[in-house]
Design an enzyme around this catalytic site. Structure first.
Site, PDB file in Angstrom:
ATOM      1  N   LEU A 152     -24.893   8.667 -41.234  1.00 21.67           N
ATOM      2  CA  LEU A 152     -24.204   9.261 -40.095  1.00 21.67           C
ATOM      3  C   LEU A 152     -23.053   8.350 -39.670  1.00 21.67           C
ATOM      4  O   LEU A 152     -23.129   7.127 -39.807  1.00 21.67           O
ATOM      5  CB  LEU A 152     -25.178   9.463 -38.929  1.00 21.67           C
ATOM      6  CG  LEU A 152     -26.403  10.313 -39.238  1.00 21.67           C
ATOM      7  CD1 LEU A 152     -27.120  10.687 -37.954  1.00 21.67           C
ATOM      8  CD2 LEU A 152     -26.058  11.562 -40.031  1.00 21.67           C
ATOM      9  N   GLY A 207     -28.738   8.367 -42.966  1.00 23.23           N
ATOM     10  CA  GLY A 207     -28.337   9.759 -43.168  1.00 23.23           C
ATOM     11  C   GLY A 207     -28.007  10.067 -44.622  1.00 23.23           C
ATOM     12  O   GLY A 207     -28.187  11.203 -45.082  1.00 23.23           O
ATOM     13  N   ASN A 215     -32.994   3.082 -42.938  1.00 24.45           N
ATOM     14  CA  ASN A 215     -32.906   1.727 -42.387  1.00 24.45           C
ATOM     15  C   ASN A 215     -32.594   1.703 -40.891  1.00 24.45           C
ATOM     16  O   ASN A 215     -32.131   0.697 -40.357  1.00 24.45           O
ATOM     17  CB  ASN A 215     -31.808   0.948 -43.130  1.00 24.45           C
ATOM     18  CG  ASN A 215     -30.429   1.564 -42.905  1.00 24.45           C
ATOM     19  OD1 ASN A 215     -30.313   2.768 -42.738  1.00 24.45           O
ATOM     20  ND2 ASN A 215     -29.397   0.749 -42.880  1.00 24.45           N
ATOM     21  N   GLU A 216     -32.851   2.829 -40.201  1.00 20.78           N
ATOM     22  CA  GLU A 216     -32.426   2.950 -38.806  1.00 20.78           C
ATOM     23  C   GLU A 216     -32.882   1.786 -37.935  1.00 20.78           C
ATOM     24  O   GLU A 216     -32.144   1.315 -37.068  1.00 20.78           O
ATOM     25  CB  GLU A 216     -32.936   4.272 -38.197  1.00 20.78           C
ATOM     26  CG  GLU A 216     -32.110   5.494 -38.555  1.00 20.78           C
ATOM     27  CD  GLU A 216     -32.451   6.097 -39.913  1.00 20.78           C
ATOM     28  OE1 GLU A 216     -33.207   5.457 -40.675  1.00 20.78           O
ATOM     29  OE2 GLU A 216     -31.955   7.190 -40.212  1.00 20.78           O
TER      30      GLU A 216
HETATM   31  C1  LIG Z   1     -36.031   9.968 -28.896  1.00 16.65           C
HETATM   32  C2  LIG Z   1     -35.229   9.814 -30.122  1.00 16.65           C
HETATM   33  C3  LIG Z   1     -34.539  11.035 -30.547  1.00 16.65           C
HETATM   34  C4  LIG Z   1     -33.754  11.109 -31.583  1.00 16.65           C
HETATM   35  C5  LIG Z   1     -33.377   9.942 -32.421  1.00 16.65           C
HETATM   36  C6  LIG Z   1     -32.262   9.262 -31.826  1.00 16.65           C
HETATM   37  C7  LIG Z   1     -31.240   8.700 -32.377  1.00 16.65           C
HETATM   38  C8  LIG Z   1     -31.097   8.014 -33.592  1.00 16.65           C
HETATM   39  C9  LIG Z   1     -30.834   8.855 -34.769  1.00 16.65           C
HETATM   40  C10 LIG Z   1     -29.852   8.234 -35.612  1.00 16.65           C
HETATM   41  C11 LIG Z   1     -30.104   8.394 -37.070  1.00 16.65           C
HETATM   42  C12 LIG Z   1     -29.071   7.604 -37.774  1.00 16.65           C
HETATM   43  C13 LIG Z   1     -28.777   7.770 -39.014  1.00 16.65           C
HETATM   44  C14 LIG Z   1     -27.680   7.026 -39.682  1.00 16.65           C
HETATM   45  O1  LIG Z   1     -27.297   7.390 -40.752  1.00 16.65           O
HETATM   46  S1  LIG Z   1     -26.956   5.670 -38.909  1.00 16.65           S
HETATM   47  C15 LIG Z   1     -25.869   4.951 -40.103  1.00 16.65           C
HETATM   48  C16 LIG Z   1     -26.604   4.035 -41.036  1.00 16.65           C
HETATM   49  N1  LIG Z   1     -25.711   3.472 -41.988  1.00 16.65           N
HETATM   50  C17 LIG Z   1     -25.655   2.181 -42.283  1.00 16.65           C
HETATM   51  O2  LIG Z   1     -26.401   1.372 -41.773  1.00 16.65           O
HETATM   52  C18 LIG Z   1     -24.609   1.758 -43.276  1.00 16.65           C
HETATM   53  C19 LIG Z   1     -23.574   0.911 -42.634  1.00 16.65           C
HETATM   54  N2  LIG Z   1     -22.572   0.549 -43.603  1.00 16.65           N
HETATM   55  C20 LIG Z   1     -22.737  -0.414 -44.526  1.00 16.65           C
HETATM   56  O3  LIG Z   1     -23.767  -1.027 -44.642  1.00 16.65           O
HETATM   57  C21 LIG Z   1     -21.583  -0.687 -45.431  1.00 16.65           C
HETATM   58  O4  LIG Z   1     -20.433  -0.163 -44.843  1.00 16.65           O
HETATM   59  C22 LIG Z   1     -21.753  -0.094 -46.847  1.00 16.65           C
HETATM   60  C23 LIG Z   1     -22.102   1.379 -46.804  1.00 16.65           C
HETATM   61  C24 LIG Z   1     -22.820  -0.884 -47.605  1.00 16.65           C
HETATM   62  C25 LIG Z   1     -20.400  -0.242 -47.604  1.00 16.65           C
HETATM   63  O5  LIG Z   1     -20.013  -1.569 -47.603  1.00 16.65           O
HETATM   64  P1  LIG Z   1     -18.494  -1.935 -47.979  1.00 16.65           P
HETATM   65  O6  LIG Z   1     -18.082  -1.225 -49.188  1.00 16.65           O
HETATM   66  O7  LIG Z   1     -18.408  -3.423 -47.942  1.00 16.65           O
HETATM   67  O8  LIG Z   1     -17.625  -1.301 -46.806  1.00 16.65           O
HETATM   68  P2  LIG Z   1     -17.474  -1.809 -45.297  1.00 16.65           P
HETATM   69  O9  LIG Z   1     -18.760  -2.270 -44.761  1.00 16.65           O
HETATM   70  O10 LIG Z   1     -16.331  -2.756 -45.219  1.00 16.65           O
HETATM   71  O11 LIG Z   1     -17.109  -0.453 -44.548  1.00 16.65           O
HETATM   72  C26 LIG Z   1     -15.822   0.120 -44.650  1.00 16.65           C
HETATM   73  C27 LIG Z   1     -15.470   0.739 -43.312  1.00 16.65           C
HETATM   74  O12 LIG Z   1     -16.404   1.808 -43.046  1.00 16.65           O
HETATM   75  C28 LIG Z   1     -17.033   1.580 -41.795  1.00 16.65           C
HETATM   76  N3  LIG Z   1     -18.401   2.115 -41.845  1.00 16.65           N
HETATM   77  C29 LIG Z   1     -19.361   1.783 -42.688  1.00 16.65           C
HETATM   78  N4  LIG Z   1     -20.472   2.515 -42.466  1.00 16.65           N
HETATM   79  C30 LIG Z   1     -20.183   3.321 -41.433  1.00 16.65           C
HETATM   80  C31 LIG Z   1     -20.914   4.317 -40.737  1.00 16.65           C
HETATM   81  N5  LIG Z   1     -22.170   4.651 -41.049  1.00 16.65           N
HETATM   82  N6  LIG Z   1     -20.298   4.963 -39.725  1.00 16.65           N
HETATM   83  C32 LIG Z   1     -19.044   4.658 -39.387  1.00 16.65           C
HETATM   84  N7  LIG Z   1     -18.288   3.725 -40.009  1.00 16.65           N
HETATM   85  C33 LIG Z   1     -18.856   3.065 -41.041  1.00 16.65           C
HETATM   86  C34 LIG Z   1     -17.006   0.076 -41.626  1.00 16.65           C
HETATM   87  O13 LIG Z   1     -17.157  -0.283 -40.280  1.00 16.65           O
HETATM   88  C35 LIG Z   1     -15.628  -0.249 -42.160  1.00 16.65           C
HETATM   89  O14 LIG Z   1     -14.692   0.126 -41.167  1.00 16.65           O
HETATM   90  P3  LIG Z   1     -13.331  -0.679 -40.956  1.00 16.65           P
HETATM   91  O15 LIG Z   1     -12.652   0.008 -39.841  1.00 16.65           O
HETATM   92  O16 LIG Z   1     -13.732  -2.090 -40.612  1.00 16.65           O
HETATM   93  O17 LIG Z   1     -12.612  -0.586 -42.264  1.00 16.65           O
END
Ligand SMILES: CC/C=C\C/C=C\CCCC/C=C/C(=O)SCCNC(=O)CCNC(=O)[C@H](O)C(C)(C)COP(=O)(O)OP(=O)(O)OC[C@H]1O[C@@H](n2cnc3c(N)ncnc32)[C@H](O)[C@@H]1OP(=O)(O)O
Length: 300
Positions: free
Chosen positions: A106, A151, A175-176
Site C-alpha cells: 500500500l 499489500g 510485515n505490517e
Molecule cells: C483496527 C485496525 C483496522 C484496520 C487496520 C488498520 C490499518 C493498517 C492497515 C495497513 C496495511 C498496510 C499494508 C501495506 O502494504 S503498508 C506498506 C508496506 N510496505 C513496505 O514496508 C515496503 C517499504 N518499502 C521498502 O522497503 C523499499 O522501498 C523497497 C520496496 C524494498 C524498495 O527499495 P529500493 O529499491 O531501495 O527503493 P526505495 O526504498 O529507495 O524507495 C523508492 C521510493 O519509493 C518510496 N516508497 C517505498 N515504498 C513505499 C510505499 N509502500 N509507499 C509509499 N512510498 C514508498 C520510498 O520512500 C522512496 O521515495 P523517495 O521519495 O525517497 O524516492
C-alpha cells in the site's frame, strides 16, 4: 461478481482506461500472440493479451516501487474488470514491470497526513482490489519477480498460484508490525488460509518477510524458479489450470474462497471506519512518519 468500484467520479475521470500505451507498447504485438494483437492498458497497467491462449499478462508499472496508490489501484481495478468481462480471457498473469519490485504494498503516502475522507476512499479501493482478485472467475497466477511486502504480499496471496523468482532480495510476507501498524483481519485470514494458523501467527506478529527458500518451505508461494524462468513457468502452470473446465473450477474456487470474502463483505463499512479511526491516531501517524523517514535515510 457484482462489485462497485466506488471511487470518486473525479478519480475515475482523470484516468484514461484502455488508452493505447504510449512509447514502447504502442503498436507492438503482444508476445506470443498473432499479428495484429496489440498491448493495451492504462498508464500504470500494461496488458499483453494472448487471445489464442485465452490469457492476458498484466504488468504493473507504477515506478519506482509499484506502491498501490489510489490512482494505481483504480487502474488495476479497471483493467481487471475489463478482462473479467471479456470472454476471450480465461486467465491472467500478474507481474511487475519495475525491476526487482513486485509491489511495495500500500502507498504509505495515501495513509500519512491525509484527511479521513481520503483515507476512507483509499481503503475502499484497497478492499475492492482484494475482492476482485480474490474472487475472480479467471485463473489468476502471480509471476512474482521482485520483493512483495504487506499489500504486495496480499495481492500475491489472492492469486490462485504463485511463482516466485529465486533471488534472495525478493522477500514476501505481511510485515505490517515492523511499521508499527497491523494487518487487517482479511489480510490475516488469507495468510492463515495459505500457510496455516501457527505459521501465520508467528509470521504476522514478527512481520516476517520470507526469502524465496523459506517462502517455499512455509507455503506462502507455490514454486520458486530461476528469475529468467518466472514468466515461462507461469505460462505452463496456466496451461495446466486452463485444462480444467471453467465452470467446475470457478464453482470450486468460489466454494473455497467465499466464506473468507464474505467476512469482509458483511462488514465493509465497519472495516473502513475501523481503518480510518486506526490510521488517524497520532501514535500511528507517528509510526508512519518514522518509517517513511527511515526509507528516506536508507538512501543516504
Ligand atoms: C483496527 C485496525 C483496522 C484496520 C487496520 C488498520 C490499518 C493498517 C492497515 C495497513 C496495511 C498496510 C499494508 C501495506 O502494504 S503498508 C506498506 C508496506 N510496505 C513496505 O514496508 C515496503 C517499504 N518499502 C521498502 O522497503 C523499499 O522501498 C523497497 C520496496 C524494498 C524498495 O527499495 P529500493 O529499491 O531501495 O527503493 P526505495 O526504498 O529507495 O524507495 C523508492 C521510493 O519509493 C518510496 N516508497 C517505498 N515504498 C513505499 C510505499 N509502500 N509507499 C509509499 N512510498 C514508498 C520510498 O520512500 C522512496 O521515495 P523517495 O521519495 O525517497 O524516492
Amino acid at each position: 461478481m457484482a462489485l462497485t468500484v466506488g471511487l470518486r467520479p473525479l478519480t475515475r475521470a482523470l484516468l484514461r482506461p484502455w488508452a493505447r500505451v504510449p512509447g514502447a507498447a504502442l503498436g507492438r504485438p503482444a508476445a506470443g500472440s498473432g499479428d495484429g494483437v496489440r498491448c493495451f492498458g492504462s498508464p500504470r497497467v500494461l496488458v499483453e493479451p494472448d487471445p489464442a491462449a485465452g490469457v492476458a499478462v498484466m504488468k504493473m508499472r507504477n515506478p519506482p516501487v509499484n506502491s498501490l496508490s489510489l490512482e494505481f489501484l483504480t487502474e488495476l481495478l479497471i483493467s481487471l474488470e475489463k478482462l473479467e468481462n471479456d470472454k476471450t480471457f480465461r486467465g491472467i498473469i500478474i507481474t511487475s514491470d519495475c525491476p526487482g519490485i513486485f509491489s511495495a504494498g500500500l502507498d504509505l503516502l495515501e495513509m500519512y497526513g491525509r484527511d479521513p475522507a481520503h483515507c476512507a476512499e483509499y481503503w475502499k479501493a484497497v478492499q475492492e482490489l482484494w475482492l476482485r482478485v480474490y474472487l475472480s472467475n479467471l485463473v489468476v497466477i502471480g509471476a512474482i519477480n521482485g520483493i512483495s511486502p504487506a499489500g504486495g504480499c496480499l495481492l500475491s496471496l489472492s492469486c490462485d498460484y504463485r511463482v516466485l523468482a529465486n533471488n534472495p532480495k525478493y522477500a514476501i510476507g505481511l510485515n505490517e508490525t515492523l511499521l508499527g501498524i497491523i494487518a487487517p483481519f482479511w489480510f490475516k485470514d488469507v495468510l492463515v488460509n495459505t500457510i496455516g494458523h501457527r505459521a501465520a501467527e508467528r509470521a504476522l506478529q514478527l512481520g516476517f518477510l520470507f526469502p524465496p527458500s523459506d517462502a517455499l518451505q512455509v507455503g506462502i508461494v507455490d514454486q520458486v524458479v530461476p528469475e529468467d524462468q518466472v514468466q515461462s513457468t507461469a505460462r505452463s502452470v496456466m496451461a495446466q489450470w486452463l485444462a480444467i473446465p471453467d465452470h467446475a473450477r470457478q464453482l470450486t474456487k468460489n466454494l473455497v474462497r467465499k466464506p473468507t470474502a464474505d467476512r469482509l463483505l458483511q462488514q465493509r463499512d465497519a472495516d473502513i471506519q475501523n481503518f480510518v479511526r486506526f490510521i488517524s491516531r497520532d501514535s500511528i501517524q507517528k509510526s508512519l512518519h518514522v518509517y517513511l523517514e527511515k526509507l528516506k535515510q536508507k538512501k543516504g
